[in-house]
Design a protein around this motif. Sequence first.
Motif, short mmCIF file in Angstrom:
data_model
loop_
_atom_site.label_atom_id
_atom_site.label_comp_id
_atom_site.label_asym_id
_atom_site.label_seq_id
_atom_site.Cartn_x
_atom_site.Cartn_y
_atom_site.Cartn_z
N GLN A 1 40.12 45.09 41.49
CA GLN A 1 39.33 43.92 41.14
C GLN A 1 38.80 44.07 39.72
O GLN A 1 38.56 45.19 39.26
N LYS A 2 38.61 42.91 39.04
CA LYS A 2 38.05 42.91 37.70
C LYS A 2 37.43 41.56 37.40
O LYS A 2 37.92 40.52 37.86
N GLU A 3 36.35 41.58 36.64
CA GLU A 3 35.68 40.34 36.27
C GLU A 3 36.37 39.72 35.06
O GLU A 3 36.59 40.38 34.04
N VAL A 4 36.75 38.46 35.18
CA VAL A 4 37.48 37.77 34.11
C VAL A 4 36.85 36.39 33.88
O VAL A 4 36.30 35.78 34.79
N LEU A 5 36.92 35.88 32.66
CA LEU A 5 36.60 34.49 32.31
C LEU A 5 35.31 33.98 32.95
O LEU A 5 35.32 33.38 34.02
N GLY B 1 32.72 35.38 34.45
CA GLY B 1 32.16 35.96 35.66
C GLY B 1 33.00 35.82 36.90
O GLY B 1 32.59 36.27 37.98
N ALA B 2 34.18 35.21 36.85
CA ALA B 2 35.05 35.13 38.02
C ALA B 2 35.67 36.50 38.29
O ALA B 2 36.05 37.21 37.37
N ILE B 3 35.75 36.89 39.59
CA ILE B 3 36.30 38.19 39.99
C ILE B 3 37.69 37.96 40.55
O ILE B 3 37.88 37.21 41.52
#
Length: 521
Positions: A118-122, A124-126
């Motif tokens: 998992q990673k936080e992108v754009l 704050g979306a995970i």
Amino acid sequence: MENESGMFTVTHTIGSVLCCKCGISMPPNAANMCTKCLRSEVDITEGLQKNVTIIHCPECEKYLQPPRTWIKAQLESKQLLTFCVKRLKNLNKVRLVNAEFIWTEPHSKRIKVKIKVQKEVLSGAILEQGHTVEYVVQDQMCESCSKVQANPDQWVAVVQLRQHVSHRRTFFYLEQLILKHDAAKYAIRIQQMDQGIDFFFNNRSHAVKFVDFVGNVAPIKSRSDKQLVSHDRKSNIYNYKHTFSVEISPICREDLICLPPKLVVNLGNFGPLVICTKVTNSIALLDPFTLRQSFLNADQYFGSSFKALLSSRQLAEYIVLDVEVLSTEVNVGGSRYVLADAQVARVSDFGKNDTIFNVKTHLGHLLNSGDYALGYDLYSANNNDIELDKYKGLVLPEVILVKKSYEEKRQKKRAKPRSWKLKSLNMEVDNSSKVRDNVEKMNSEYEQFLRDLEENPDLRFNLSLYRNREYQPSDMASVTDGEDVPSIPLDELLADLDLRDVDVDVVDDDDDDDDDDGMKQ
């Protein structure tokens, strides 16, 4: 909306928005994009390796943890999974959620691991995404195995286990304890000798640890010595070969013992004629006439250093004619005993004489009229024991019964395989003539050891017994076949698991990756 209490509540509804790229309806998120569009814009697995090479030693089944650490792990084990995950680079840039093996052929030299990150992108979306890593197994012997292959005698320490008795029953039991606890995992070679076993190690600390293990399961006396092999005066480096001589107490289970007078006094007038009922790191002794029990540790035994008056190889078979119970059941050290008077006769005397012996025994809870028992024949035995000569006026009993015999009932089960089996150490046999000539004797002693395991639950309590896959119960067998013969329940047996026999369905990686991809907020 008004409920029963008269309060007005508002129903919560989940709204939906349109994806800013493809326009499909979706639950709202910080990026305002659906899963497929977000995955097309961002790849959180970028930078993670897809192919990794790992070094494996085919001799000791270990894997190289750079720079010089070797880790022992079995295929598809938790240890191997941890090792594989730690070999991935840039894993600290994402959050690891799950990791699991994808089945491959054992001989393919490939290991596949599927991870979820998992990673936080754009805004704050995970984003959660699956990633498959293929590990290429490259065989290369470790330093210790390379030395052994170059010169098998290039050991650093040897542990010489010895027991000066006429049988190997102690080593059969000790072998199973070593296998269960994996105590000999660092041994580079194991050699069976005439009166014991030799264990060779590449490191002195491994030999010391093995000696400590033996001392925890058997009463021993050990000493060590070392011999200088080579040295470098300039760098002050000395190479030694270490030898550990370990002597196991010659007292074995079911032995008849005459205790020294001094030891009898120290134990509170215990004995002097006693039976050894159990041997661990201490020796359990039972007085069959009073049901008293006492224990001797290794220091106490080797301080007095007595020998057995008669051993289990000298047991004679008797038939029980009558039994009269004298006391109620007594629990002594976890075992049950009942004191009784019994009339017995030697099986070998049938048709020759009418000699009957009246004996006192601790087996009143087991023996009935018509049963068979094994005991020591002191009536006709020629005793030449130093400790026995110290007792003036001691009246010896004619017979001392030790255990119930099932030999007659076992005749019905001849040539029938057991439903269980034991594993064995990979030992080399000494080339001396004594070891080669005693093969038949060892087979007979091993069969007796298996029977002891069936008869004594306490003896097999610390051992690992496995189901015998070749055992096929016969439907035509008589119900009375082997009636009352001790056997091992199936719930005490372990399954001898072999990964090659397990059928595993291969999963399509592409479909799994699509199903596991998702976006969380």
